[in-house]
Scaffold this active site. Structure first.
Site, PDB file in Angstrom:
ATOM      1  N   ASP A 131      16.933  26.714 -29.046  1.00 52.21           N
ATOM      2  CA  ASP A 131      15.728  26.659 -28.216  1.00 52.21           C
ATOM      3  C   ASP A 131      15.978  25.952 -26.884  1.00 52.21           C
ATOM      4  OD1 ASP A 131      14.150  27.845 -30.240  1.00 52.21           O
ATOM      5  OD2 ASP A 131      13.952  25.910 -31.230  1.00 52.21           O
ATOM      6  N   CYS A 156       0.840  -1.195   0.000  1.00 46.52           N
ATOM      7  CA  CYS A 156       0.000   0.000   0.000  1.00 46.52           C
ATOM      8  C   CYS A 156       0.875   1.244   0.000  1.00 46.52           C
ATOM      9  CB  CYS A 156      -0.931   0.021   1.216  1.00 46.52           C
ATOM     10  SG  CYS A 156      -0.041   0.138   2.800  1.00 46.52           S
ATOM     11  N   ASP A 159       8.527  28.552 -31.065  1.00 45.30           N
ATOM     12  CA  ASP A 159       9.578  28.983 -31.973  1.00 45.30           C
ATOM     13  C   ASP A 159       8.987  28.980 -33.389  1.00 45.30           C
ATOM     14  OD1 ASP A 159      12.258  29.457 -32.992  1.00 45.30           O
ATOM     15  OD2 ASP A 159      12.200  27.367 -33.651  1.00 45.30           O
ATOM     16  N   ASP A 199      12.633  23.352 -31.662  1.00 44.66           N
ATOM     17  CA  ASP A 199      13.268  22.214 -32.317  1.00 44.66           C
ATOM     18  C   ASP A 199      14.772  22.356 -32.478  1.00 44.66           C
ATOM     19  OD1 ASP A 199      13.258  24.232 -34.296  1.00 44.66           O
ATOM     20  OD2 ASP A 199      13.404  22.708 -35.859  1.00 44.66           O
ATOM     21  N   CYS A 242       3.501   1.613   2.648  1.00 43.60           N
ATOM     22  CA  CYS A 242       4.732   0.858   2.401  1.00 43.60           C
ATOM     23  C   CYS A 242       5.699   1.662   1.545  1.00 43.60           C
ATOM     24  CB  CYS A 242       4.419  -0.458   1.701  1.00 43.60           C
ATOM     25  SG  CYS A 242       3.371  -1.586   2.638  1.00 43.60           S
TER      26      CYS A 242
END
Length: 768
Positions: free
Chosen positions: A656, A13, A454, A652, A16
């Site tokens: 960036d 659980c 961008d 990309d 734990c």
């Protein structure tokens, strides 16, 4: 720092997992520990010292659990074996757990059904053998129940072992509550059985009969059986939550066709493929590894990895990705990336890492679970004492309510609420071509206020293309293209490559150019057919005394549209204009509209001039444009926008990367650079901005699911604990221990089933 994954045993659980994390975090050299209850695993960031790993295992063992470092590679596997072969498939563990629990469940029901019938049949008048009826047969009745409950207790002894072990280590858990409840039922029933025996020895048949009517062997047996039933359904559901990773692993072909030096083809296990090997791929076969087509061609279905349903043509020179399928044609490919370096292996790692991470919202469940079980035990003791007092020392009634509180409060549902939804959500995203690196990123994306985009390569294709060919009056378009093609052919400039690509596409010839030279900041020059040829901007033409005429006004209009006009002249005469632009992707405008429909603002950042930026803004409809921005300027803009809410940055390129790392959610276009992808929190495999909106939708759907799960888990306990304690007894409403066990199991099943609803998630387009 280094990272190591551990397989953790003994967890049942949320209490734990919290205990294991706490024990691990206290080990010197450990920086961070994250436990995944659903996968029974733990990821640890530590100082890289091998002794630290031993210390972690020891600390977890002292806490009452087990932790074993997971090997990076399966023993005996090739260094180039694919991820599917070198990773422990999560479904194997889930299937093994389900099989073990199923065996326990079958044995439990074999003995629980007659036990239930015997106990309830006597009370409700069901037909029973005469040897069980009447006060004179009290011991037969009681001993039979004891014999029936022993096998149930034996096969489910795991609850007692783990439960009392946790209690002994000061870390009570779900098994502790089950063990205490079942043990109390058994001990009380055995005591009553002795009471009946003593009464029979004294000849008091009435007292003996009353004692055996007060047995709770049936309650103990049904508690263990029903909770085991819940565990079985839970184990099966866990297996379904890992189907996304399983499906990805199954995509990898098991064999490859190796082409030898003499052209011979041999089928070999994919683990034997090395970079540089030439492989043959026929129609209907899967591409075994990542590589490049060197001979022939094919039509490849990449939908399994990208979500894109339209097959892609792959001529010579095209890149092909492992686990995609060649639907038509035959080609040979050279292996480039194999084993754990393939795109499929990378995707599996991303999904696996994301499902092993912990969302910030889970901290609420962790804080509650850390004190939940001890509080429940205390409540059960108080309930027992209170019922002793108000019932006039009726031990039986006090035991029933105390056990019901213990059993119904098991916090399984609380521990499963977040990780099940995270695992299903990230897996579903992977199938849609949206790779989410962490649970934190998945949570942050749901309340993003602004998406920063961008321009080049994100909103636009990132590749200049010819958009307009405008010859001067009296000049043929073919003549303009022939001169431009010949003049631009020797140049390496991106605009020159765009002109050449267009000329080649339309089948244009080229004029031979002599004396080629570049004019810095202006353009190109050379000679053909005894006259000077020029190509470049308006300044070059003016410097050379060439009249632009009516084309000057047209060039200004093209510039307003975000296009770059290139002028071409020969022998002092203007031949025409070729306009070039970085074209907007087909789905960019629709993606911006979808983000607007989601209530998310959009900002475009670009290093281009204001005029070009505004032209793109008109085409796609972004809310705001910031032009002339350098890489560090993008980072600063993200910081500025973050003052008004969470920011997602989509890019990309290398430039960036700082902004992607700075943003609350960095989103990299899949076709971008490795630096951008590594800096991002999400990767869009399909290189499509529509997936930005889809990623936000997925995040919102997952967070909604998590909140539903947490609400149900907490609401269940808030309502059921008082009922189990007997607050509704004056109205004739009580919960027996076996009903409490059924309710507890049902709560866990409901939470997992709710998370599995995310498997049907698909993006919904409102702004398109």
């Amino acid at each position: 720092m280094a990272t190591q994954r551990f397989d953790v045993t003994g967890m049942t659980c949320a209490a734990c997992s919290t205990r294991v994390e706490k024990a691990t975090s206290g080990v010197p050299g450990v920086q961070k520990a994250v436990v995944n209850l659903l996968k029974n695993s733990m990821d640890v960031d530590y100082d890289g010292n091998p002794a630290t790993l031993d210390a972690i295992s020891s600390a977890v063992d002292k806490a009452g659990y087990g932790a074993t470092p997971r090997m990076k590679q399966a023993e005996g596997a090739s260094a180039n074996a694919p991820a599917a072969a070198t990773r422990t498939a999560p479904e194997n563990a889930a299937a093994k757990e389900a099989k073990s629990v199923r065996l326990r469940l079958i044995v439990s029901f074999i003995f629980a059904i007659p036990l239930f019938y015997l106990d309830m049949g006597y009370m409700w008048g069901w037909p029973l053998p005469a040897c069980f009826l009447g006060p004179a047969n009290a011991m037969t009745f009681g001993l039979t129940q004891l014999l029936l409950v022993i096998p149930i207790t034996a096969v489910n002894f795991k609850f007692f072992r783990n439960g009392f072990k946790g209690l002994a280590h000061g870390a009570p858990n779900m098994d502790t509550l089950v063990a205490l409840g079942a043990t109390a039922s058994l001990v009380y029933s055995v005591a009553e059985l002795y009471h009946a025996g003593i009464a029979l020895g004294a000849g008091d048949l009435h007292a003996a009969h009353a004692a055996v009517m007060d047995l709770y062997f049936e309650g103990a047996g049904m508690i263990l059986t029903l909770i085991t039933l819940g565990k079985y359904f839970e184990a099966r559901s866990k297996g379904r939550t890992t189907e996304a990773i399983t499906a990805l692993m199954d995509l990898a072909p098991k064999t490859a066709t190796l082409v030898g030096d003499g052209g011979t083809e041999t089928e070999v296990p994919v683990e034997r493929v090395q970079p540089g090997d030439v492989l043959a791929v026929r129609a209907g076969q899967g591409v075994p590894v990542d590589g490049v087509v060197v001979e022939g061609s094919g039509t490849v279905d990449e939908s399994a990895l990208t979500g894109e349903s339209i097959p892609v043509d792959k001529p010579v020179g095209s890149e092909v990705t492992g686990a995609t399928v060649n639907t038509a044609g035959y080609f040979k490919m050279r292996a480039v990336r194999v084993g754990d370096d393939t795109a499929l292996a990378h995707i599996i790692r991303l999904v696996d890492d994301a499902t092993s991470s912990k969302a910030p919202i889970q901290k609420l469940a962790d804080r509650i679970s850390s004190v939940f079980v001890p509080v429940v035990i205390a409540i059960a003791v108080v309930v027992f004492v209170v019922w002793l007092v108000i019932s006039g020392m009726d031990v039986s009634k006090a035991v029933v309510h105390g056990i019901a509180v213990l059993v119904i409060s098991c916090p399984c549902a609380l521990g499963l609420a977040t990780p099940t939804a995270i695992m299903v959500g990230t897996g579903r995203g992977a199938k849609q071509g949206i790779l989410i690196k962490s649970a934190e990123a998945l949570e942050n994306a749901h309340d993003v206020a602004t998406v920063v985009l961008d321009k080049t390569g994100t909103i636009t294709k990132g590749e200049p293309e010819v958009t307009d060919v405008i010859p001067a009056e009296g000049i043929e378009e073919g003549d303009l293209l022939m001169l431009a093609y010949g003049l631009e052919k020797p140049s390496e400039h991106p605009l020159a490559r765009a002109v050449c690509a267009h000329a080649e596409a339309v089948g244009s010839d080229q004029l031979p150019i002599k004396g080629f030279r570049q004019i810095a900041g202006r353009g190109l020059a050379g000679e053909t057919e005894g006259a000077e040829a020029l190509g470049g901007n308006a300044e070059l033409m003016r410097d050379e005394g060439i009249d632009l005429g009516a084309l000057e006004e047209r060039a200004q209009q093209l510039a307003l549209e975000g296009k770059t006009p290139l002028f071409f002249a020969w022998g002092g005469q203007m031949l025409g204009i070729i306009a070039i632009a970085d074209q907007v992707k087909p789905t960019s405008a629709a993606a911006i509209r979808e983000l607007e429909a989601l209530g998310v603002g959009t900002v475009m950042l670009t290093g281009d001039n204001e005029r070009t930026a505004q032209a793109i803004q008109k085409q796609v409809g972004v809310d705001q444009v910031v032009a002339g921005v350098l890489p560090d300027g993008k980072d600063a803009q993200v910081q500025l926008l973050a003052r008004d809410g969470k920011v997602a940055m989509v890019g990309d390129g290398v430039n960036d990367a700082p902004a992607l790392a700075r943003a609350d959610v960095g989103i990299a276009i899949g076709a971008g650079t490795d630096v951008a992808i590594e800096s991002a929190d999400m990767v869009l495999v399909r290189n499509d901005l529509m997936d930005v909106a889809a990623g936000i939708q997925l995040s919102r759907a997952t967070m909604r699911n998590i909140k539903q799960n947490l609400f149900w888990a907490l609401f269940y306990n808030v309502i059921c604990i008082p009922v189990a304690a007997g607050v509704l007894s004056p109205f004739g409403i009580t919960l027996t221990p076996d009903i409490a066990a059924a309710a507890m199991s049902l709560s866990s099943i409901c939470v997992v089933a709710n998370a599995l609803r995310l498997r049907a998630w698909k993006p919904k387009w409102e702004g398109v």
